[in-house]
Design a protein around this motif. Structure first.
Motif, short mmCIF file in Angstrom:
data_model
loop_
_atom_site.label_atom_id
_atom_site.label_comp_id
_atom_site.label_asym_id
_atom_site.label_seq_id
_atom_site.Cartn_x
_atom_site.Cartn_y
_atom_site.Cartn_z
N UNK A 198 6.80 7.43 1.95
CA UNK A 198 6.21 6.83 3.37
C UNK A 198 5.89 5.52 3.49
N UNK A 199 6.23 5.22 4.84
CA UNK A 199 5.93 3.70 5.33
C UNK A 199 4.78 3.91 6.34
N UNK A 200 4.18 2.66 6.73
CA UNK A 200 3.20 2.65 7.75
C UNK A 200 3.31 3.46 8.82
N UNK A 201 4.54 3.49 9.37
CA UNK A 201 4.93 4.56 10.46
C UNK A 201 4.29 5.81 10.29
N UNK A 202 4.19 6.21 9.07
CA UNK A 202 3.73 7.48 8.84
C UNK A 202 2.40 7.89 8.53
N UNK A 219 0.82 -1.21 -0.08
CA UNK A 219 0.17 0.01 -0.15
C UNK A 219 0.88 1.28 -0.11
N UNK A 220 1.74 1.27 0.88
CA UNK A 220 2.70 2.62 1.12
C UNK A 220 3.41 2.79 -0.13
N UNK A 277 -6.64 -5.02 -3.91
CA UNK A 277 -5.63 -5.24 -2.30
C UNK A 277 -4.56 -5.22 -2.44
N UNK A 278 -3.73 -4.41 -1.81
CA UNK A 278 -2.22 -4.50 -1.92
C UNK A 278 -1.49 -5.58 -1.12
N UNK A 279 -2.29 -6.31 -0.41
CA UNK A 279 -1.49 -7.59 0.33
C UNK A 279 -0.66 -8.22 -0.66
N UNK A 280 0.42 -8.69 0.20
CA UNK A 280 1.58 -9.62 -0.46
C UNK A 280 0.66 -10.86 -0.86
N UNK A 332 -12.00 2.12 -1.90
CA UNK A 332 -12.16 0.94 -1.19
C UNK A 332 -11.25 0.13 -1.59
N UNK A 333 -10.16 -0.36 -0.66
CA UNK A 333 -8.96 -0.95 -0.83
C UNK A 333 -9.26 -2.75 -1.01
#
Length: 193
Positions: free
Chosen positions: A50-54, A36-37, A160-163, A105-106
């Motif tokens: 950016x990453x999930x931490x952002x 996703x990021x 869906x950006x999931x691996x 919608x992801x």
């Protein structure tokens, strides 16, 4: 999982529910293989890498993020059918309250979960889980802008950006995110009153 949301966002991203790592870190799309990021940066929806931490910075760029179902799980097969209907009630309220220009919608599964509710048939979605599989040849046709609004917000479906999503290549996912960026630049707010 805390929403990253404020009134009047350009785009509100909606995932189906947090994964286990997201629940542990307290950040959206934190899975090691989640793209996703990277897609957000590569598509220039976010102006810098950016990453999930952002994820708390998203509103700075007129973007927000939430989930259909708040409860974390290892996968969607662990979600109960009634959670989709309850999650929709909460999401509907957020969209009504915060009035984003676009609801992205992801994942096709998120769209399929709420589509019967958008068609005015809440009983159709109650008591069943959305189909996760997409018939061959139709997967790409669902991705993109949809002919429906939610409280004046336009609706766009992303892969869906999931691996774990082997249905889309990174290039196909990126094209969808680029299309979203171009489309949001053209969408005019307040068109439905």
């Amino acid at each position: 999982m805390k929403d990253r949301i404020r009134p009047g966002l350009r785009v509100l991203f909606v995932g189906i529910n947090p994964g286990v790592r997201s629940a542990i870190t307290g950040h959206h799309f934190a899975g090691y293989s989640n793209r996703f990021w990277k897609l957000l940066s590569d598509s220039r929806l976010a102006p810098e890498p950016i990453t999930y931490e952002d994820d708390d910075r998203l509103p700075e760029w007129d973007l927000g993020i939430t989930n259909l179902i708040a409860r974390p799980s290892p996968g969607i097969n662990d979600l109960r059918p009634a959670e989709y209907l309850e999650g929709w009630k909460v999401l509907d309220g957020k969209i009504r309250r915060y009035r984003p220009g676009v609801v992205a919608l992801v994942g096709v599964t998120v769209y399929r979960a709420i589509q019967p509710l958008l068609d005015g048939a809440p009983s159709a979605a109650a008591g069943r889980r959305p189909a996760a599989a997409t018939p061959a040849g139709t997967r790409l046709s669902v991705v993109g802008p949809q002919p429906v609004t939610i409280h004046c917000a336009r609706v766009f479906v992303l892969p869906n950006p999931s691996g774990r999503n082997a249905n889309f290549t990174y290039a196909e996912m990126l094209e969808a995110f680029l299309r979203l960026r171009r489309w949001t630049e053209q969408v005019r707010r307040g068109y439905c009153g």
